[in-house]
Design an enzyme around this catalytic site. Structure first.
Site, PDB file in Angstrom:
ATOM      1  N   ASN A  13       0.868  -1.179   0.000  1.00 19.19           N
ATOM      2  CA  ASN A  13       0.000   0.000   0.000  1.00 19.19           C
ATOM      3  C   ASN A  13       0.911   1.238   0.000  1.00 19.19           C
ATOM      4  OD1 ASN A  13      -1.415   2.261   1.019  1.00 19.19           O
ATOM      5  ND2 ASN A  13      -3.054   0.937   1.707  1.00 19.19           N
ATOM      6  N   HIS A  16       1.149   6.161   1.811  1.00 18.79           N
ATOM      7  CA  HIS A  16       1.907   7.103   2.639  1.00 18.79           C
ATOM      8  C   HIS A  16       3.096   7.728   1.931  1.00 18.79           C
ATOM      9  CE1 HIS A  16      -0.860   6.752   5.785  1.00 18.79           C
ATOM     10  NE2 HIS A  16      -0.642   5.467   5.982  1.00 18.79           N
ATOM     11  N   ARG A  24       3.707  18.708   2.006  1.00 18.13           N
ATOM     12  CA  ARG A  24       4.352  19.925   1.505  1.00 18.13           C
ATOM     13  C   ARG A  24       3.645  20.534   0.287  1.00 18.13           C
ATOM     14  NH1 ARG A  24       9.553  22.275   1.736  1.00 18.13           N
ATOM     15  NH2 ARG A  24       9.384  21.630   3.904  1.00 18.13           N
ATOM     16  N   HIS A  56      -5.502   3.727  -1.851  1.00 14.45           N
ATOM     17  CA  HIS A  56      -6.821   4.086  -1.322  1.00 14.45           C
ATOM     18  C   HIS A  56      -7.095   5.545  -1.660  1.00 14.45           C
ATOM     19  CE1 HIS A  56      -9.622   4.219   2.482  1.00 14.45           C
ATOM     20  NE2 HIS A  56     -10.255   4.532   1.373  1.00 14.45           N
ATOM     21  N   ARG A  58      -9.227   8.244  -0.965  1.00 16.23           N
ATOM     22  CA  ARG A  58     -10.255   8.590   0.019  1.00 16.23           C
ATOM     23  C   ARG A  58     -11.075   9.770  -0.478  1.00 16.23           C
ATOM     24  NH1 ARG A  58      -8.845   6.357   5.366  1.00 16.23           N
ATOM     25  NH2 ARG A  58     -10.625   7.532   6.070  1.00 16.23           N
ATOM     26  N   ARG A  62      -6.773  12.760   1.049  1.00 18.78           N
ATOM     27  CA  ARG A  62      -5.737  13.262   1.965  1.00 18.78           C
ATOM     28  C   ARG A  62      -4.343  12.762   1.596  1.00 18.78           C
ATOM     29  NH1 ARG A  62      -7.244   9.811   7.326  1.00 18.78           N
ATOM     30  NH2 ARG A  62      -9.268  10.725   6.921  1.00 18.78           N
ATOM     31  N   HIS A  63      -4.262  11.645   0.872  1.00 19.15           N
ATOM     32  CA  HIS A  63      -2.931  11.202   0.429  1.00 19.15           C
ATOM     33  C   HIS A  63      -2.941  10.993  -1.085  1.00 19.15           C
ATOM     34  CE1 HIS A  63      -4.944   7.449   1.500  1.00 19.15           C
ATOM     35  NE2 HIS A  63      -4.611   7.518   2.785  1.00 19.15           N
ATOM     36  N   GLU A  83      -8.510   0.515  -3.181  1.00 17.27           N
ATOM     37  CA  GLU A  83      -9.384   0.536  -1.999  1.00 17.27           C
ATOM     38  C   GLU A  83     -10.338   1.700  -2.151  1.00 17.27           C
ATOM     39  OE1 GLU A  83      -7.576   0.948   1.809  1.00 17.27           O
ATOM     40  OE2 GLU A  83      -6.242  -0.723   1.432  1.00 17.27           O
ATOM     41  N   THR A 113      -7.121   6.294  10.041  1.00 21.81           N
ATOM     42  CA  THR A 113      -7.000   5.278   9.001  1.00 21.81           C
ATOM     43  C   THR A 113      -8.266   4.446   9.071  1.00 21.81           C
ATOM     44  OG1 THR A 113      -5.648   3.424   8.202  1.00 21.81           O
ATOM     45  CG2 THR A 113      -5.719   3.754  10.581  1.00 21.81           C
ATOM     46  N   THR A 114      -8.417   3.464   8.165  1.00 21.33           N
ATOM     47  CA  THR A 114      -9.647   2.670   8.174  1.00 21.33           C
ATOM     48  C   THR A 114      -9.750   1.937   9.509  1.00 21.33           C
ATOM     49  OG1 THR A 114      -9.151   2.300   5.844  1.00 21.33           O
ATOM     50  CG2 THR A 114     -10.976   1.054   6.759  1.00 21.33           C
ATOM     51  N   GLU A 164     -10.778  -9.462   2.661  1.00 19.62           N
ATOM     52  CA  GLU A 164      -9.541  -9.055   3.335  1.00 19.62           C
ATOM     53  C   GLU A 164      -9.882  -8.967   4.822  1.00 19.62           C
ATOM     54  OE1 GLU A 164      -7.187  -5.866   1.635  1.00 19.62           O
ATOM     55  OE2 GLU A 164      -6.470  -5.288   3.625  1.00 19.62           O
ATOM     56  N   HIS A 204      -3.808  -4.565   7.604  1.00 20.78           N
ATOM     57  CA  HIS A 204      -3.960  -3.475   8.570  1.00 20.78           C
ATOM     58  C   HIS A 204      -3.082  -3.694   9.792  1.00 20.78           C
ATOM     59  CE1 HIS A 204      -5.594   0.125  10.286  1.00 20.78           C
ATOM     60  NE2 HIS A 204      -6.207   0.332   9.134  1.00 20.78           N
ATOM     61  N   GLY A 226       1.149  -1.356   4.363  1.00 13.24           N
ATOM     62  CA  GLY A 226       1.531  -0.012   3.960  1.00 13.24           C
ATOM     63  C   GLY A 226       2.429   0.703   4.935  1.00 13.24           C
TER      64      GLY A 226
HETATM   65  N1  PXP Z   1      -5.896  -2.909   4.055  1.00 11.93           N
HETATM   66  C1  PXP Z   1      -6.850  -1.955   4.160  1.00 11.93           C
HETATM   67  C2  PXP Z   1      -8.239  -2.300   3.733  1.00 11.93           C
HETATM   68  C3  PXP Z   1      -6.539  -0.663   4.633  1.00 11.93           C
HETATM   69  O1  PXP Z   1      -7.506   0.265   4.721  1.00 11.93           O
HETATM   70  C4  PXP Z   1      -5.213  -0.376   4.980  1.00 11.93           C
HETATM   71  C5  PXP Z   1      -4.859   0.998   5.440  1.00 11.93           C
HETATM   72  O2  PXP Z   1      -4.987   1.890   4.397  1.00 11.93           O
HETATM   73  C6  PXP Z   1      -4.249  -1.391   4.837  1.00 11.93           C
HETATM   74  C7  PXP Z   1      -4.614  -2.652   4.412  1.00 11.93           C
HETATM   75  C8  PXP Z   1      -2.808  -1.161   5.187  1.00 11.93           C
HETATM   76  O3  PXP Z   1      -2.691  -0.919   6.541  1.00 11.93           O
HETATM   77  P1  PXP Z   1      -1.295  -0.450   7.135  1.00 11.93           P
HETATM   78  O4  PXP Z   1      -0.968   0.866   6.507  1.00 11.93           O
HETATM   79  O5  PXP Z   1      -1.557  -0.377   8.584  1.00 11.93           O
HETATM   80  O6  PXP Z   1      -0.295  -1.517   6.751  1.00 11.93           O
END
Ligand code: PXP
Length: 251
Positions: A13, A16, A24, A56, A58, A62-63, A83, A113-114, A164, A204, A226
């Site tokens: 993921n 970030h 910035r 993702h 959103r 935001r990212h 996502e 976060t989610t 997932e 996650h 991620g």
């Molecule tokens: N899976 C899903 C569905 C998520 O929402 C996230 C966070 O964006 C991740 C995986 C990855 O989570 P992490 O950044 O904590 O590894």
């Protein structure tokens, strides 16, 4: 996939990498000099062995931005997993981008976060509609859900090919040293999902410590990771961070 977890796949993921750029270049993120380049970061993840890329988009962007998703989709050689929330707007966007898969997640503007799985009981009709539209376009749908029997039964009824499992509660418990209960729930959920012919992915809060336990989850197909990988990349570079996670996943 056998319960021996022959080879667990890694979806990185990359959200970030965009968080850093947005910190910035919020109002100018498409500028040629806006760094870091999410696209170059993503391509390095692939060259280090990522089996897929997750992004993702959103509602509050935001990212990752829409243009990031388009540029990554057209450049990667692996798979894009998008996502997204179950909204009309995101469905339209997914049809435009044509990712390999979409992962449906709940979205709440205030969350960092989610924070929990998608509730398939509450959102049954909405999710059924998204799955139907994605199927018609050849896009696989994954459902991000808690390790709960009712949610898994609903996922199977909905005909989603993948789930997932939300590993956030386990990851939190692992860091506190009291993870057995969360682990049992995850394991039971994975066994039930497999018996219902669902492909089991998870994600996650997975990091370089808890992966040693997470990788033992039965029938695990793919992990989406991620934050820990992007954080580790600040010290060792993204290619080393991806390789290290892959080595720990499949020792
Ligand atoms: N899976 C899903 C569905 C998520 O929402 C996230 C966070 O964006 C991740 C995986 C990855 O989570 P992490 O950044 O904590 O590894």
């Amino acid at each position: 996939m056998s319960d021996q977890n022959d080879t667990i796949l890694l979806g990185v993921n990359v959200d970030h990498s965009a968080s850093l750029r947005q910190a910035r270049y919020k109002d100018n993120s498409e500028h040629i000099l806006a760094e870091p380049s999410v696209l170059n970061f993503t391509l390095l993840c692939e060259s280090a062995g990522a089996d897929g890329i997750t992004m993702h988009l959103r509602e509050d962007a935001r990212h990752v931005q829409a243009f990031d998703v388009h540029s990554v989709k057209s450049a990667i050689r692996t798979r894009l997993n998008l996502e997204m929330a179950c909204s009309e707007e995101m469905m339209k966007f997914a049809l435009e981008v044509q990712p390999h898969s979409v992962c449906l997640v709940p979205e709440n503007r205030e969350e960092v976060t989610t924070e929990g799985g998608l509730d398939l009981v509450k959102n049954y009709n909405k999710v059924a509609e998204v799955i139907k539209v994605m199927n018609a376009s050849g896009i696989h749908t994954s459902l991000f859900i808690d390790a709960d029997a009712e949610q898994i039964n609903r996922a199977a009824e909905l005909g989603a090919p993948w789930i997932e499992l939300h590993t956030g509660a386990f990851s939190h418990a692992f860091s506190e040293g009291v993870w057995e209960q969360e682990w049992n729930q995850l394991s039971e959920a994975a066994n039930l999902a497999q018996s219902l012919n669902l492909v089991v992915n998870a994600g996650h809060g997975i990091n370089y410590q808890n992966i040693k336990q997470i990788r033992k989850l039965p029938y695990l197909n793919e992990l989406n990771i991620g934050h820990s990988i992007v954080s580790h990349a600040l010290f060792v570079g993204i290619e080393n961070a991806v390789r290290k996670m892959k080595d720990l996943m499949n020792p």
